[in-house]
Design a protein around this motif. Sequence first.
Motif, PDB file in Angstrom:
ATOM      1  N   SER A   1      32.471 124.184  29.239  1.00  0.00           N
ATOM      2  CA  SER A   1      31.653 123.809  30.398  1.00  0.00           C
ATOM      3  C   SER A   1      32.152 122.519  31.035  1.00  0.00           C
ATOM      4  O   SER A   1      32.262 122.419  32.266  1.00  0.00           O
ATOM      5  CB  SER A   1      30.190 123.655  29.964  1.00  0.00           C
ATOM      6  N   VAL A   2      32.462 121.519  30.205  1.00  0.00           N
ATOM      7  CA  VAL A   2      32.959 120.238  30.724  1.00  0.00           C
ATOM      8  C   VAL A   2      34.272 120.442  31.460  1.00  0.00           C
ATOM      9  O   VAL A   2      34.459 119.950  32.586  1.00  0.00           O
ATOM     10  CB  VAL A   2      33.138 119.226  29.571  1.00  0.00           C
ATOM     11  N   MET A   3      35.195 121.158  30.851  1.00  0.00           N
ATOM     12  CA  MET A   3      36.525 121.330  31.452  1.00  0.00           C
ATOM     13  C   MET A   3      36.457 122.143  32.747  1.00  0.00           C
ATOM     14  O   MET A   3      37.162 121.844  33.715  1.00  0.00           O
ATOM     15  CB  MET A   3      37.467 121.984  30.442  1.00  0.00           C
ATOM     16  N   THR A   4      35.578 123.158  32.777  1.00  0.00           N
ATOM     17  CA  THR A   4      35.452 123.985  33.983  1.00  0.00           C
ATOM     18  C   THR A   4      34.778 123.205  35.111  1.00  0.00           C
ATOM     19  O   THR A   4      35.253 123.179  36.247  1.00  0.00           O
ATOM     20  CB  THR A   4      34.640 125.251  33.674  1.00  0.00           C
ATOM     21  N   ARG A   5      33.681 122.531  34.792  1.00  0.00           N
ATOM     22  CA  ARG A   5      32.893 121.823  35.812  1.00  0.00           C
ATOM     23  C   ARG A   5      33.665 120.672  36.430  1.00  0.00           C
ATOM     24  O   ARG A   5      33.580 120.434  37.642  1.00  0.00           O
ATOM     25  CB  ARG A   5      31.587 121.317  35.197  1.00  0.00           C
ATOM     26  N   LEU A   6      34.417 119.951  35.604  1.00  0.00           N
ATOM     27  CA  LEU A   6      35.142 118.769  36.090  1.00  0.00           C
ATOM     28  C   LEU A   6      36.612 119.054  36.367  1.00  0.00           C
ATOM     29  O   LEU A   6      37.379 118.142  36.660  1.00  0.00           O
ATOM     30  CB  LEU A   6      35.011 117.629  35.065  1.00  0.00           C
ATOM     31  N   GLN A   7      37.006 120.335  36.252  1.00  0.00           N
ATOM     32  CA  GLN A   7      38.379 120.771  36.533  1.00  0.00           C
ATOM     33  C   GLN A   7      39.392 119.998  35.680  1.00  0.00           C
ATOM     34  O   GLN A   7      40.390 119.472  36.187  1.00  0.00           O
ATOM     35  CB  GLN A   7      38.699 120.617  38.030  1.00  0.00           C
ATOM     36  N   LEU A   8      39.131 119.972  34.393  1.00  0.00           N
ATOM     37  CA  LEU A   8      40.006 119.309  33.436  1.00  0.00           C
ATOM     38  C   LEU A   8      40.846 120.367  32.725  1.00  0.00           C
ATOM     39  O   LEU A   8      40.398 121.473  32.465  1.00  0.00           O
ATOM     40  CB  LEU A   8      39.170 118.509  32.417  1.00  0.00           C
ATOM     41  N   ARG A   9      42.095 120.018  32.405  1.00  0.00           N
ATOM     42  CA  ARG A   9      43.046 121.018  31.930  1.00  0.00           C
ATOM     43  C   ARG A   9      42.805 121.435  30.483  1.00  0.00           C
ATOM     44  O   ARG A   9      42.969 122.605  30.129  1.00  0.00           O
ATOM     45  CB  ARG A   9      44.476 120.476  32.077  1.00  0.00           C
ATOM     46  N   ASN A  10      42.454 120.494  29.630  1.00  0.00           N
ATOM     47  CA  ASN A  10      42.333 120.777  28.202  1.00  0.00           C
ATOM     48  C   ASN A  10      41.480 119.697  27.549  1.00  0.00           C
ATOM     49  O   ASN A  10      40.948 118.810  28.226  1.00  0.00           O
ATOM     50  CB  ASN A  10      43.725 120.852  27.546  1.00  0.00           C
ATOM     51  N   ARG A  11      41.376 119.762  26.210  1.00  0.00           N
ATOM     52  CA  ARG A  11      40.542 118.796  25.509  1.00  0.00           C
ATOM     53  C   ARG A  11      41.046 117.366  25.687  1.00  0.00           C
ATOM     54  O   ARG A  11      40.254 116.435  25.849  1.00  0.00           O
ATOM     55  CB  ARG A  11      40.486 119.135  24.008  1.00  0.00           C
ATOM     56  N   SER A  12      42.348 117.197  25.654  1.00  0.00           N
ATOM     57  CA  SER A  12      42.911 115.844  25.806  1.00  0.00           C
ATOM     58  C   SER A  12      42.572 115.273  27.171  1.00  0.00           C
ATOM     59  O   SER A  12      42.247 114.085  27.309  1.00  0.00           O
ATOM     60  CB  SER A  12      44.431 115.880  25.610  1.00  0.00           C
ATOM     61  N   HIS A  13      42.648 116.112  28.190  1.00  0.00           N
ATOM     62  CA  HIS A  13      42.317 115.685  29.547  1.00  0.00           C
ATOM     63  C   HIS A  13      40.834 115.299  29.629  1.00  0.00           C
ATOM     64  O   HIS A  13      40.458 114.312  30.278  1.00  0.00           O
ATOM     65  CB  HIS A  13      42.635 116.815  30.528  1.00  0.00           C
ATOM     66  N   ALA A  14      39.976 116.074  28.943  1.00  0.00           N
ATOM     67  CA  ALA A  14      38.543 115.778  28.929  1.00  0.00           C
ATOM     68  C   ALA A  14      38.259 114.449  28.237  1.00  0.00           C
ATOM     69  O   ALA A  14      37.438 113.648  28.688  1.00  0.00           O
ATOM     70  CB  ALA A  14      37.787 116.912  28.234  1.00  0.00           C
ATOM     71  N   VAL A  15      38.958 114.208  27.136  1.00  0.00           N
ATOM     72  CA  VAL A  15      38.797 112.937  26.420  1.00  0.00           C
ATOM     73  C   VAL A  15      39.262 111.776  27.300  1.00  0.00           C
ATOM     74  O   VAL A  15      38.605 110.728  27.383  1.00  0.00           O
ATOM     75  CB  VAL A  15      39.576 112.959  25.090  1.00  0.00           C
ATOM     76  N   ALA A  16      40.387 111.960  27.979  1.00  0.00           N
ATOM     77  CA  ALA A  16      40.905 110.908  28.863  1.00  0.00           C
ATOM     78  C   ALA A  16      39.908 110.611  29.979  1.00  0.00           C
ATOM     79  O   ALA A  16      39.694 109.445  30.344  1.00  0.00           O
ATOM     80  CB  ALA A  16      42.253 111.334  29.444  1.00  0.00           C
ATOM     81  N   TYR A  17      39.279 111.651  30.523  1.00  0.00           N
ATOM     82  CA  TYR A  17      38.267 111.461  31.572  1.00  0.00           C
ATOM     83  C   TYR A  17      37.115 110.623  31.044  1.00  0.00           C
ATOM     84  O   TYR A  17      36.666 109.661  31.687  1.00  0.00           O
ATOM     85  CB  TYR A  17      37.761 112.825  32.053  1.00  0.00           C
ATOM     86  N   ALA A  18      36.607 110.978  29.859  1.00  0.00           N
ATOM     87  CA  ALA A  18      35.481 110.232  29.275  1.00  0.00           C
ATOM     88  C   ALA A  18      35.849 108.790  29.008  1.00  0.00           C
ATOM     89  O   ALA A  18      35.033 107.894  29.176  1.00  0.00           O
ATOM     90  CB  ALA A  18      35.026 110.931  27.995  1.00  0.00           C
ATOM     91  N   MET A  19      37.083 108.546  28.600  1.00  0.00           N
ATOM     92  CA  MET A  19      37.532 107.168  28.340  1.00  0.00           C
ATOM     93  C   MET A  19      37.609 106.384  29.641  1.00  0.00           C
ATOM     94  O   MET A  19      37.194 105.226  29.688  1.00  0.00           O
ATOM     95  CB  MET A  19      38.884 107.189  27.623  1.00  0.00           C
ATOM     96  N   ARG A  20      38.115 107.004  30.706  1.00  0.00           N
ATOM     97  CA  ARG A  20      38.206 106.309  31.993  1.00  0.00           C
ATOM     98  C   ARG A  20      36.812 105.962  32.519  1.00  0.00           C
ATOM     99  O   ARG A  20      36.642 104.968  33.204  1.00  0.00           O
ATOM    100  CB  ARG A  20      38.945 107.187  33.016  1.00  0.00           C
ATOM    101  N   GLN A  21      35.836 106.803  32.195  1.00  0.00           N
ATOM    102  CA  GLN A  21      34.459 106.559  32.637  1.00  0.00           C
ATOM    103  C   GLN A  21      33.750 105.528  31.751  1.00  0.00           C
ATOM    104  O   GLN A  21      32.608 105.160  32.024  1.00  0.00           O
ATOM    105  CB  GLN A  21      33.657 107.867  32.642  1.00  0.00           C
ATOM    106  N   GLY A  22      34.439 105.086  30.689  1.00  0.00           N
ATOM    107  CA  GLY A  22      33.838 104.091  29.791  1.00  0.00           C
ATOM    108  C   GLY A  22      32.779 104.660  28.868  1.00  0.00           C
ATOM    109  O   GLY A  22      31.947 103.922  28.324  1.00  0.00           O
ATOM    110  N   LEU A  23      32.838 105.976  28.630  1.00  0.00           N
ATOM    111  CA  LEU A  23      31.816 106.617  27.795  1.00  0.00           C
ATOM    112  C   LEU A  23      32.186 106.629  26.319  1.00  0.00           C
ATOM    113  O   LEU A  23      31.317 106.730  25.455  1.00  0.00           O
ATOM    114  CB  LEU A  23      31.574 108.042  28.274  1.00  0.00           C
ATOM    115  N   ILE A  24      33.485 106.564  26.038  1.00  0.00           N
ATOM    116  CA  ILE A  24      33.927 106.554  24.637  1.00  0.00           C
ATOM    117  C   ILE A  24      35.022 105.515  24.463  1.00  0.00           C
ATOM    118  O   ILE A  24      35.577 105.035  25.451  1.00  0.00           O
ATOM    119  CB  ILE A  24      34.439 107.942  24.178  1.00  0.00           C
TER     120      ILE A  24
END
Length: 208
Positions: free
Chosen positions: A185-208
């Motif tokens: 759901s996260v990868m589809t909704r935010l158009q992220l390529r894979n798990r690593s991309h999703a983690v990178a997104y969360a890090m850029r947002q300061g969430l992790i």
Amino acid sequence: MERITVALRAQDPISQAGVASQLRTRPEVSVTEWGEGDMSPRIVVVVVDAVDEAVLTMLRHIQRTSTSRTVLVTTDIDEQKLVSAAECGVAGVVRRSEATPEHLVQVIGTVARGEGHLPSDLLGRLLEEVGRLQGQVLGPRGLHFTGLAAREVDVLRLVAEGYDTADIATKLAYSERTIKNVLHSVMTRLQLRNRSHAVAYAMRQGLI
């Protein structure tokens, strides 16, 4: 220096003519008609007295039908209307009482560079409103302004720590299918390529 193409949208012809006459004398900008030619102007300056539903409809139309960035010149705006205007693509706000040709051109240039502009007092009130919305509206529903729910953040944090799907399911007391669905759901909704991309997104947002 390339001149910034600017189109004007005002609620009355006097405001339209007045702002146009101010901007046409400035070498930094080139005033064009809205909808003239195939190219969108870089900036649309919208001049209104107050931000009501009709103005928000106009702003949404500009956002949907062009690639232009919007500067809003208004007499009256509060923090709630400011949030609504931002959702409609407004990147710069100028009070009409402060809209001298010099200041307006400065804000147009700022927005054309991809930046934003708010009067300083509105900025502080906007931050307070964002905090209120997060605390009273989004937070109780497990949501964040980043577009991630609290459960999604928890899953991504464990992915970042190196845990596999089975481990994450055990730690969060979910099924493995639920964890996979959360990540999908996260990868589809935010158009992220894979798990690593999703983690990178969360890090850029300061969430992790």
